[in-house]
Design a protein around this motif. Structure first.
Motif, PDB file in Angstrom:
ATOM      1  N   ARG A  91       0.836  -1.200   0.000  1.00 47.91           N
ATOM      2  CA  ARG A  91       0.000   0.000   0.000  1.00 47.91           C
ATOM      3  C   ARG A  91       0.873   1.252   0.000  1.00 47.91           C
ATOM      4  NH1 ARG A  91      -0.305   4.732   3.047  1.00 47.91           N
ATOM      5  NH2 ARG A  91      -2.403   5.238   3.768  1.00 47.91           N
ATOM      6  N   ALA A 161     -12.362  -4.858  -6.531  1.00 49.73           N
ATOM      7  CA  ALA A 161     -12.712  -3.681  -5.739  1.00 49.73           C
ATOM      8  C   ALA A 161     -11.456  -2.899  -5.350  1.00 49.73           C
ATOM      9  CB  ALA A 161     -13.481  -4.103  -4.490  1.00 49.73           C
ATOM     10  N   CYS A 165     -10.321   0.932  -6.287  1.00 50.03           N
ATOM     11  CA  CYS A 165      -9.904   1.923  -5.284  1.00 50.03           C
ATOM     12  C   CYS A 165      -8.656   2.653  -5.742  1.00 50.03           C
ATOM     13  CB  CYS A 165      -9.624   1.244  -3.943  1.00 50.03           C
ATOM     14  SG  CYS A 165     -11.110   0.708  -3.078  1.00 50.03           S
ATOM     15  N   GLY A 169      -8.484   6.529  -6.848  1.00 47.88           N
ATOM     16  CA  GLY A 169      -7.627   7.398  -6.048  1.00 47.88           C
ATOM     17  C   GLY A 169      -6.640   8.156  -6.919  1.00 47.88           C
ATOM     18  N   HIS A 181      -7.305  10.744  -1.283  1.00 48.32           N
ATOM     19  CA  HIS A 181      -8.354   9.820  -1.697  1.00 48.32           C
ATOM     20  C   HIS A 181      -7.787   8.435  -1.932  1.00 48.32           C
ATOM     21  CE1 HIS A 181     -10.458  13.595  -2.326  1.00 48.32           C
ATOM     22  NE2 HIS A 181     -11.581  12.907  -2.375  1.00 48.32           N
ATOM     23  N   GLU A 183      -5.221   7.107  -0.552  1.00 48.37           N
ATOM     24  CA  GLU A 183      -4.919   6.487   0.732  1.00 48.37           C
ATOM     25  C   GLU A 183      -6.190   6.026   1.444  1.00 48.37           C
ATOM     26  OE1 GLU A 183      -1.820   8.442   3.098  1.00 48.37           O
ATOM     27  OE2 GLU A 183      -1.510   9.770   1.387  1.00 48.37           O
ATOM     28  N   ALA A 184      -7.174   6.880   1.440  1.00 49.39           N
ATOM     29  CA  ALA A 184      -8.418   6.529   2.126  1.00 49.39           C
ATOM     30  C   ALA A 184      -9.046   5.281   1.511  1.00 49.39           C
ATOM     31  CB  ALA A 184      -9.399   7.701   2.064  1.00 49.39           C
ATOM     32  N   ALA A 185      -9.062   5.232   0.189  1.00 53.46           N
ATOM     33  CA  ALA A 185      -9.708   4.112  -0.480  1.00 53.46           C
ATOM     34  C   ALA A 185      -8.929   2.815  -0.273  1.00 53.46           C
ATOM     35  CB  ALA A 185      -9.857   4.416  -1.966  1.00 53.46           C
ATOM     36  N   ASP A 187      -6.861   2.105   2.167  1.00 53.70           N
ATOM     37  CA  ASP A 187      -6.975   1.698   3.562  1.00 53.70           C
ATOM     38  C   ASP A 187      -8.320   1.042   3.821  1.00 53.70           C
ATOM     39  OD1 ASP A 187      -4.472   2.638   4.051  1.00 53.70           O
ATOM     40  OD2 ASP A 187      -5.114   4.546   4.902  1.00 53.70           O
ATOM     41  N   MET A 188      -9.326   1.627   3.225  1.00 51.71           N
ATOM     42  CA  MET A 188     -10.646   1.036   3.402  1.00 51.71           C
ATOM     43  C   MET A 188     -10.697  -0.371   2.815  1.00 51.71           C
ATOM     44  SD  MET A 188     -14.271   2.140   1.771  1.00 51.71           S
ATOM     45  CE  MET A 188     -13.833   1.409   0.219  1.00 51.71           C
ATOM     46  N   GLY A 189     -10.157  -0.524   1.638  1.00 52.85           N
ATOM     47  CA  GLY A 189     -10.176  -1.836   1.003  1.00 52.85           C
ATOM     48  C   GLY A 189      -9.460  -2.893   1.824  1.00 52.85           C
ATOM     49  N   ALA A 191      -8.768  -2.749   5.031  1.00 53.57           N
ATOM     50  CA  ALA A 191      -9.497  -2.953   6.285  1.00 53.57           C
ATOM     51  C   ALA A 191     -10.673  -3.899   6.066  1.00 53.57           C
ATOM     52  CB  ALA A 191      -9.986  -1.614   6.836  1.00 53.57           C
ATOM     53  N   SER A 192     -11.312  -3.762   4.920  1.00 52.16           N
ATOM     54  CA  SER A 192     -12.431  -4.639   4.603  1.00 52.16           C
ATOM     55  C   SER A 192     -11.994  -6.095   4.555  1.00 52.16           C
ATOM     56  CB  SER A 192     -13.030  -4.260   3.248  1.00 52.16           C
ATOM     57  OG  SER A 192     -14.082  -3.354   3.419  1.00 52.16           O
ATOM     58  N   ALA A 195     -11.492  -7.345   8.052  1.00 52.67           N
ATOM     59  CA  ALA A 195     -12.720  -7.494   8.827  1.00 52.67           C
ATOM     60  C   ALA A 195     -13.643  -8.543   8.217  1.00 52.67           C
ATOM     61  CB  ALA A 195     -13.450  -6.142   8.903  1.00 52.67           C
TER      62      ALA A 195
END
Lengths: 201, 201
Positions: A91, A161, A165, A169, A181, A183-185, A187-189, A191-192, A195
């Motif tokens: 990342r 997905a 992202c 971004g 953007h 980074e946010a996307a 990180d979200m991916g 994290a998903s 989880a």
DNA sequence: CGGAAAATGGACTGTCAAGTCCAGAAATAG
DNA sequence: CTATTTCTGGACTTGACAGTCCATTTTCCG
């Protein structure tokens, strides 16, 4: 295409890289064949000798050249998505790569100038996307193998997905100049994935 | 700019929309001023009368026009992100919009042809992104208000990630023709919101 | 070597599209 | 109604750039 001399191959390469560099600096629209010739100290006849299709063929070659770089620039991290720290390293590498490139995506520029009509254009982009997505999917599968990702997650869909992202971004970075953007996307991916929040639909 | 008569305003609008339509059908590179004139039954002098800056000014106007459409096409769903079914409806609307558009992003095309140098170009795109992200963030905040999203989630960062998902999905659709990436990324983003799997970093 | 194939230089052409200009028609205001 | 402003038609200029051509030099290979 006649057989290339060593010298010939060098010239061809010089033209190709010169074109790529000029496009990176000034954009496709502002890049004429004469610009490339001046920069590479070559002549018209040489350019058309090595790229008989003229401008279009040269642009396509540049697209291929840039597409290869995209993947290469992510190695070796992209091949080693075997732990969460490794994902983080990848990342960071991606973010760093585009941060350095400074809101400029030569590949996108070239392809959008070639138009979708070209037969080869799509192939270059879709080929890159497929390779990229496939590498990410491999990482997902590996993590599933070691029990770090829910086996119910579809690796290909998850990779699709994540790829989106990144693309989004970078695209946004092209106009804002910021990597927030991206980074946010990303990180979200990731994290998903951790989880197991991935819809399997 | 002198004051416009009713007839003048109509002509200006006709040129603008004609240009937008032609660009949608043939792309920016394959759109000349003469094409626009022919399609709209106007003359050179009219075009330069209403767009003194010539081609560049016209293209910028088209960009603004398309940018507005992007947001408008998402209403009313974008304004009403007040329940999970509503989010789903919005998601479907976005996917449907781009599916219908068929792997073509006029705005991206226009801006990449104007080059980043233009002063106004960036403004149009960043303005659109800001509006879009802001609307999404409002939805996130509303869901937090009713206890459906973890209050620890940063609404702006979450919206940024979702926006990137959409942009990337559409970008990929431009070359593949498929909306699978767009759907996968959007679903992932929304699932993340529900699961509270957002990194707050 | 020596001849064939490849590489090179650069002038030349043709095309195409952006932008200019001016004369004349339509609209508006007072 | 008429003076002034806006609108329209289209011919013309200009420049730029992709692509062609041929003469000349260099490289390759037996």
């Amino acid at each position: 295409m006649p057989t290339l001399t060593r010298k010939g191959a060098a010239t061809r390469q010089r033209i190709l890289e010169g074109a790529a560099t000029h496009i990176r600096e000034y954009g496709v629209a502002a890049t004429t064949l004469d610009d490339v010739l001046a920069r590479t100290t070559t002549s018209k006849s040489q350019l058309f000798h090595y790229f008989p299709g003229g401008r279009e063929e040269l642009l396509l070659a540049v697209a291929r050249f840039e597409a290869d770089r995209v993947i290469e620039d992510q190695r070796p991290q992209l091949d080693e998505l075997t732990s969460w720290p490794a994902w983080r390293a990848w990342r960071d590498k991606v973010v760093e790569r585009y941060r350095r490139q400074g809101g400029l995506c030569p590949l996108n520029a070239v392809t959008s100038h070639l138009g979708d009509g070209s037969p080869g254009t799509r192939a270059v982009v879709t080929g890159l996307m497929r390779r990229w997505q496939s590498e990410i999917a491999n990482g997902v599968r590996h993590m599933q193998g070691v029990g770090e990702i829910d086996p119910a997650v579809d690796p290909d869909r998850a990779a699709a997905a994540l790829l989106a992202c990144i693309q989004g971004g970078v695209l946004i970075q092209m106009s804002t100049g910021e990597t927030t953007h991206l980074e946010a996307a990303l990180d979200m991916g990731i994290a998903s994935l951790r989880a197991g929040a991935f819809p399997t639909t």
